[in-house]
Design a protein around this motif. Structure first.
Motif, PDB file in Angstrom:
ATOM      1  N   SER A  59     -10.443  -8.102 -10.464  1.00  0.00           N
ATOM      2  CA  SER A  59      -9.027  -8.424 -10.270  1.00  0.00           C
ATOM      3  C   SER A  59      -8.886  -9.375  -9.084  1.00  0.00           C
ATOM      4  CB  SER A  59      -8.223  -7.150 -10.015  1.00  0.00           C
ATOM      5  OG  SER A  59      -8.376  -6.229 -11.089  1.00  0.00           O
ATOM      6  N   LYS A  60      -7.932 -10.292  -9.183  1.00  0.00           N
ATOM      7  CA  LYS A  60      -7.806 -11.317  -8.147  1.00  0.00           C
ATOM      8  C   LYS A  60      -7.326 -10.742  -6.817  1.00  0.00           C
ATOM      9  CE  LYS A  60      -8.907 -14.184 -11.398  1.00  0.00           C
ATOM     10  NZ  LYS A  60      -8.956 -13.247 -12.538  1.00  0.00           N
ATOM     11  N   THR A  61      -6.309  -9.879  -6.867  1.00  0.00           N
ATOM     12  CA  THR A  61      -5.801  -9.205  -5.667  1.00  0.00           C
ATOM     13  C   THR A  61      -5.690  -7.715  -5.972  1.00  0.00           C
ATOM     14  OG1 THR A  61      -4.520 -11.150  -4.998  1.00  0.00           O
ATOM     15  CG2 THR A  61      -3.912  -9.041  -4.002  1.00  0.00           C
ATOM     16  N   ILE A  62      -6.224  -6.888  -5.063  1.00  0.00           N
ATOM     17  CA  ILE A  62      -6.250  -5.441  -5.291  1.00  0.00           C
ATOM     18  C   ILE A  62      -5.501  -4.748  -4.157  1.00  0.00           C
ATOM     19  CG2 ILE A  62      -7.711  -3.402  -5.571  1.00  0.00           C
ATOM     20  CD1 ILE A  62      -9.938  -5.301  -6.537  1.00  0.00           C
ATOM     21  N   VAL A  63      -4.586  -3.862  -4.538  1.00  0.00           N
ATOM     22  CA  VAL A  63      -3.817  -3.065  -3.591  1.00  0.00           C
ATOM     23  C   VAL A  63      -4.047  -1.598  -3.912  1.00  0.00           C
ATOM     24  CG1 VAL A  63      -1.508  -2.493  -2.734  1.00  0.00           C
ATOM     25  CG2 VAL A  63      -2.055  -4.855  -3.391  1.00  0.00           C
ATOM     26  N   ALA A  64      -4.227  -0.775  -2.897  1.00  0.00           N
ATOM     27  CA  ALA A  64      -4.449   0.658  -3.127  1.00  0.00           C
ATOM     28  C   ALA A  64      -3.534   1.494  -2.245  1.00  0.00           C
ATOM     29  CB  ALA A  64      -5.903   1.033  -2.858  1.00  0.00           C
ATOM     30  N   VAL A  65      -3.061   2.596  -2.826  1.00  0.00           N
ATOM     31  CA  VAL A  65      -2.290   3.593  -2.090  1.00  0.00           C
ATOM     32  C   VAL A  65      -3.039   4.917  -2.231  1.00  0.00           C
ATOM     33  CG1 VAL A  65      -0.101   4.819  -1.888  1.00  0.00           C
ATOM     34  CG2 VAL A  65      -0.121   2.410  -2.606  1.00  0.00           C
ATOM     35  N   ASN A  66      -3.473   5.483  -1.105  1.00  0.00           N
ATOM     36  CA  ASN A  66      -4.238   6.727  -1.145  1.00  0.00           C
ATOM     37  C   ASN A  66      -4.088   7.424   0.204  1.00  0.00           C
ATOM     38  OD1 ASN A  66      -6.529   8.683  -1.263  1.00  0.00           O
ATOM     39  ND2 ASN A  66      -7.020   7.551  -3.138  1.00  0.00           N
ATOM     40  N   LYS A  67      -3.918   8.729   0.181  1.00  0.00           N
ATOM     41  CA  LYS A  67      -3.728   9.460   1.443  1.00  0.00           C
ATOM     42  C   LYS A  67      -5.040   9.722   2.167  1.00  0.00           C
ATOM     43  CE  LYS A  67      -3.555  14.051  -0.762  1.00  0.00           C
ATOM     44  NZ  LYS A  67      -2.709  15.245  -0.995  1.00  0.00           N
ATOM     45  N   ASP A  68      -6.169   9.481   1.487  1.00  0.00           N
ATOM     46  CA  ASP A  68      -7.478   9.661   2.108  1.00  0.00           C
ATOM     47  C   ASP A  68      -7.958   8.328   2.669  1.00  0.00           C
ATOM     48  OD1 ASP A  68     -10.043  10.220   2.885  1.00  0.00           O
ATOM     49  OD2 ASP A  68     -10.811  10.674   0.873  1.00  0.00           O
ATOM     50  N   ALA A  69      -7.945   8.215   3.978  1.00  0.00           N
ATOM     51  CA  ALA A  69      -8.335   6.947   4.620  1.00  0.00           C
ATOM     52  C   ALA A  69      -9.790   6.590   4.376  1.00  0.00           C
ATOM     53  CB  ALA A  69      -8.063   7.025   6.122  1.00  0.00           C
ATOM     54  N   GLU A  70     -10.610   7.593   3.977  1.00  0.00           N
ATOM     55  CA  GLU A  70     -12.031   7.352   3.745  1.00  0.00           C
ATOM     56  C   GLU A  70     -12.341   7.099   2.261  1.00  0.00           C
ATOM     57  OE1 GLU A  70     -14.081   7.088   6.297  1.00  0.00           O
ATOM     58  OE2 GLU A  70     -12.354   7.508   7.590  1.00  0.00           O
ATOM     59  N   ALA A  71     -11.336   6.994   1.431  1.00  0.00           N
ATOM     60  CA  ALA A  71     -11.563   6.791  -0.006  1.00  0.00           C
ATOM     61  C   ALA A  71     -12.318   5.478  -0.235  1.00  0.00           C
ATOM     62  CB  ALA A  71     -10.238   6.752  -0.750  1.00  0.00           C
ATOM     63  N   PRO A  72     -13.327   5.478  -1.119  1.00  0.00           N
ATOM     64  CA  PRO A  72     -14.131   4.273  -1.369  1.00  0.00           C
ATOM     65  C   PRO A  72     -13.315   3.080  -1.840  1.00  0.00           C
ATOM     66  CG  PRO A  72     -15.187   6.209  -2.326  1.00  0.00           C
ATOM     67  CD  PRO A  72     -13.844   6.649  -1.861  1.00  0.00           C
ATOM     68  N   ILE A  73     -12.151   3.321  -2.429  1.00  0.00           N
ATOM     69  CA  ILE A  73     -11.332   2.218  -2.937  1.00  0.00           C
ATOM     70  C   ILE A  73     -10.952   1.257  -1.826  1.00  0.00           C
ATOM     71  CG2 ILE A  73      -9.107   3.398  -2.642  1.00  0.00           C
ATOM     72  CD1 ILE A  73     -10.061   1.252  -5.687  1.00  0.00           C
ATOM     73  N   PHE A  74     -10.848   1.766  -0.590  1.00  0.00           N
ATOM     74  CA  PHE A  74     -10.444   0.909   0.521  1.00  0.00           C
ATOM     75  C   PHE A  74     -11.526  -0.089   0.922  1.00  0.00           C
ATOM     76  CE2 PHE A  74      -7.364   4.460   1.522  1.00  0.00           C
ATOM     77  CZ  PHE A  74      -6.227   3.723   1.195  1.00  0.00           C
ATOM     78  N   ASP A  75     -12.764   0.129   0.471  1.00  0.00           N
ATOM     79  CA  ASP A  75     -13.822  -0.845   0.730  1.00  0.00           C
ATOM     80  C   ASP A  75     -13.672  -2.082  -0.145  1.00  0.00           C
ATOM     81  OD1 ASP A  75     -14.975   0.892   2.550  1.00  0.00           O
ATOM     82  OD2 ASP A  75     -16.300   1.802   1.052  1.00  0.00           O
ATOM     83  N   LEU A  76     -12.822  -1.980  -1.139  1.00  0.00           N
ATOM     84  CA  LEU A  76     -12.714  -3.010  -2.164  1.00  0.00           C
ATOM     85  C   LEU A  76     -11.429  -3.816  -2.071  1.00  0.00           C
ATOM     86  CD1 LEU A  76     -13.905  -4.100  -4.913  1.00  0.00           C
ATOM     87  CD2 LEU A  76     -12.616  -2.273  -6.032  1.00  0.00           C
ATOM     88  N   VAL A  77     -10.389  -3.229  -1.485  1.00  0.00           N
ATOM     89  CA  VAL A  77      -9.044  -3.778  -1.622  1.00  0.00           C
ATOM     90  C   VAL A  77      -8.780  -4.974  -0.712  1.00  0.00           C
ATOM     91  CG1 VAL A  77      -8.168  -1.519  -2.297  1.00  0.00           C
ATOM     92  CG2 VAL A  77      -8.046  -2.219   0.111  1.00  0.00           C
ATOM     93  N   ASP A  78      -7.759  -5.734  -1.105  1.00  0.00           N
ATOM     94  CA  ASP A  78      -7.219  -6.787  -0.239  1.00  0.00           C
ATOM     95  C   ASP A  78      -6.166  -6.202   0.692  1.00  0.00           C
ATOM     96  OD1 ASP A  78      -8.444  -9.360  -1.453  1.00  0.00           O
ATOM     97  OD2 ASP A  78      -7.674  -8.293  -3.203  1.00  0.00           O
ATOM     98  N   TYR A  79      -5.404  -5.232   0.166  1.00  0.00           N
ATOM     99  CA  TYR A  79      -4.375  -4.553   0.959  1.00  0.00           C
ATOM    100  C   TYR A  79      -4.438  -3.063   0.657  1.00  0.00           C
ATOM    101  CZ  TYR A  79      -2.580  -9.325   1.174  1.00  0.00           C
ATOM    102  OH  TYR A  79      -2.468 -10.676   1.354  1.00  0.00           O
ATOM    103  N   GLY A  80      -4.438  -2.238   1.697  1.00  0.00           N
ATOM    104  CA  GLY A  80      -4.493  -0.796   1.503  1.00  0.00           C
ATOM    105  C   GLY A  80      -3.397  -0.087   2.273  1.00  0.00           C
ATOM    106  N   VAL A  81      -2.832   0.934   1.649  1.00  0.00           N
ATOM    107  CA  VAL A  81      -1.811   1.759   2.295  1.00  0.00           C
ATOM    108  C   VAL A  81      -2.332   3.191   2.338  1.00  0.00           C
ATOM    109  CG1 VAL A  81       0.555   2.613   2.205  1.00  0.00           C
ATOM    110  CG2 VAL A  81       0.036   0.290   1.415  1.00  0.00           C
ATOM    111  N   VAL A  82      -2.543   3.721   3.551  1.00  0.00           N
ATOM    112  CA  VAL A  82      -2.940   5.105   3.702  1.00  0.00           C
ATOM    113  C   VAL A  82      -1.668   5.937   3.772  1.00  0.00           C
ATOM    114  CG1 VAL A  82      -4.164   6.790   5.106  1.00  0.00           C
ATOM    115  CG2 VAL A  82      -5.051   4.454   4.902  1.00  0.00           C
ATOM    116  N   GLY A  83      -1.400   6.652   2.684  1.00  0.00           N
ATOM    117  CA  GLY A  83      -0.174   7.419   2.637  1.00  0.00           C
ATOM    118  C   GLY A  83      -0.042   8.177   1.342  1.00  0.00           C
ATOM    119  N   ASP A  84       0.956   9.040   1.279  1.00  0.00           N
ATOM    120  CA  ASP A  84       1.224   9.856   0.099  1.00  0.00           C
ATOM    121  C   ASP A  84       1.897   8.984  -0.959  1.00  0.00           C
ATOM    122  OD1 ASP A  84       2.094  11.650  -1.804  1.00  0.00           O
ATOM    123  OD2 ASP A  84       2.740  13.153  -0.352  1.00  0.00           O
ATOM    124  N   LEU A  85       1.269   8.864  -2.118  1.00  0.00           N
ATOM    125  CA  LEU A  85       1.832   7.988  -3.153  1.00  0.00           C
ATOM    126  C   LEU A  85       3.224   8.443  -3.589  1.00  0.00           C
ATOM    127  CD1 LEU A  85       1.775   9.114  -6.397  1.00  0.00           C
ATOM    128  CD2 LEU A  85      -0.667   9.040  -5.948  1.00  0.00           C
TER     129      LEU A  85
END
Length: 320
Positions: free
Chosen positions: A278-304
């Motif tokens: 994907s060209k731009t990846i955004v993730a919302v996850n309350k776990d700051a250590e989630a592997p998805i954050f290694d991949l994203v362009d923008y990440g939000v640590v929080g309750d979806l």
């Protein structure tokens, strides 16, 4: 420059977006020749010409609708014999990849599947692929026969480049295998009003963090505010929260949108393999250590359940 065959993906003459992307890519390596199979060429021809088809090879026969895959392979083989192309480009759907594989075998050629880009190169077109669960990017060139390449949707932005687009009839002789698998019934897919998952420019997905089928309306609301398709992780699908047809991942569908929004998805390799290009990846996850954050362009640590409704509300307000 030589001619490049492009298999047209259409529904009763309505040309689908991946074909326009293929025509755009084909112009980089030669002169696009569209191969239109089935009814509706009069509807499709002006669109194909607008996006660069120098001519349209058309064939209409009951076999294309009544039997699976092989009649289209017979037709593409006939087109390859008539045109002697420098390459053949096919949409990278499940059917498209089977057609391409059978065609390459018949032509004694090499094949590249799920390309994300095609460009000219010394000795033939060079295709870019994401391999090993999208962990690496490779560039490859077919060295034997006519290159047969399937290209993933959203690999290029369709660009108009008006050409003649003259329609010519393609003579096709069907082999014995053409009638081997007959279509007995068809059931129209119920429309959700959302884009097709593999073709969508924006995909909004939910995972284990959505915590139940009853909560997926939060994901759907965000998707609808963006005009996006809805995806789901394997965990969500296995739990019965969302249909398997919407699964994104190595054992589901592979997507490559301009924007991918992952909500409550940890980012296991199984999921990453289906969306990492994907060209731009955004993730919302309350776990700051989630592997998805290694991949994203923008990440939000929080309750979806707090973040996503606020995002939907803000997008709706801006659009309004």
């Amino acid at each position: 420059m030589g001619e490049v065959l492009v298999l047209v993906d259409h529904v009763d003459g309505a040309v689908r977006k991946p074909t326009l992307e293929l025509l755009t890519l084909a112009r980089r390596i030669g002169e696009p020749v569209a191969v239109f199979l089935g009814a509706g060429v009069d509807t499709a021809a002006p669109v194909l010409a607008e996006y660069g088809a120098v001519k349209v090879l058309a064939a209409d026969a009951a076999e294309f609708a009544d039997y699976l895959v092989v009649p289209k392979v017979d037709a593409l083989q006939a087109a390859a014999k008539a045109v002697e192309p420098v390459a053949v480009l096919v949409p990278s759907s499940a059917e498209g990849k089977e057609i391409a594989a059978r065609l390459a075998l018949r032509l004694g050629s090499g094949i590249i599947t799920d390309a994300t880009d095609v460009e000219p190169g010394d000795g033939g077109p060079v295709a870019t692929q994401a391999v090993f669960a999208a962990s690496f990017t490779t560039k490859s060139r077919i060295t034997t026969g006519v290159p047969v390449i399937t290209v993933k949707p959203n690999s290029a932005a369709p660009e108009a480049a008006p050409a003649a687009g003259a329609v010519e009839q393609l003579a096709v002789s069907f082999g014995e295998l053409a009638t081997g698998t007959k279509v007995l019934t068809r059931t129209p897919r119920e429309s959700t009003g959302r884009p097709e998952l593999t073709e969508a420019a924006i995909v909004v997905s939910g995972g284990r963090g959505v915590n139940g089928a009853e909560n997926f309306h939060i994901i759907e609301a965000l998707a609808d505010s963006l005009g996006a398709a809805v995806g789901a992780s394997r965990a969500a699908v296995d739990a019965g929260w969302y249909p398997h047809t919407n699964q994104v991942g190595q054992t589901g569908k592979s997507v490559s949108p301009q924007l991918y929004v992952a909500n409550g998805i940890s980012g296991a390799i199984q999921h990453r393999a289906g969306m990492q290009t994907s060209k731009t990846i955004v993730a919302v996850n309350k776990d700051a250590e989630a592997p998805i954050f290694d991949l994203v362009d923008y990440g939000v640590v929080g309750d979806l359940f707090q973040v996503v409704p606020q995002l939907t509300e803000e997008i709706t307000a801006r659009k309004g």
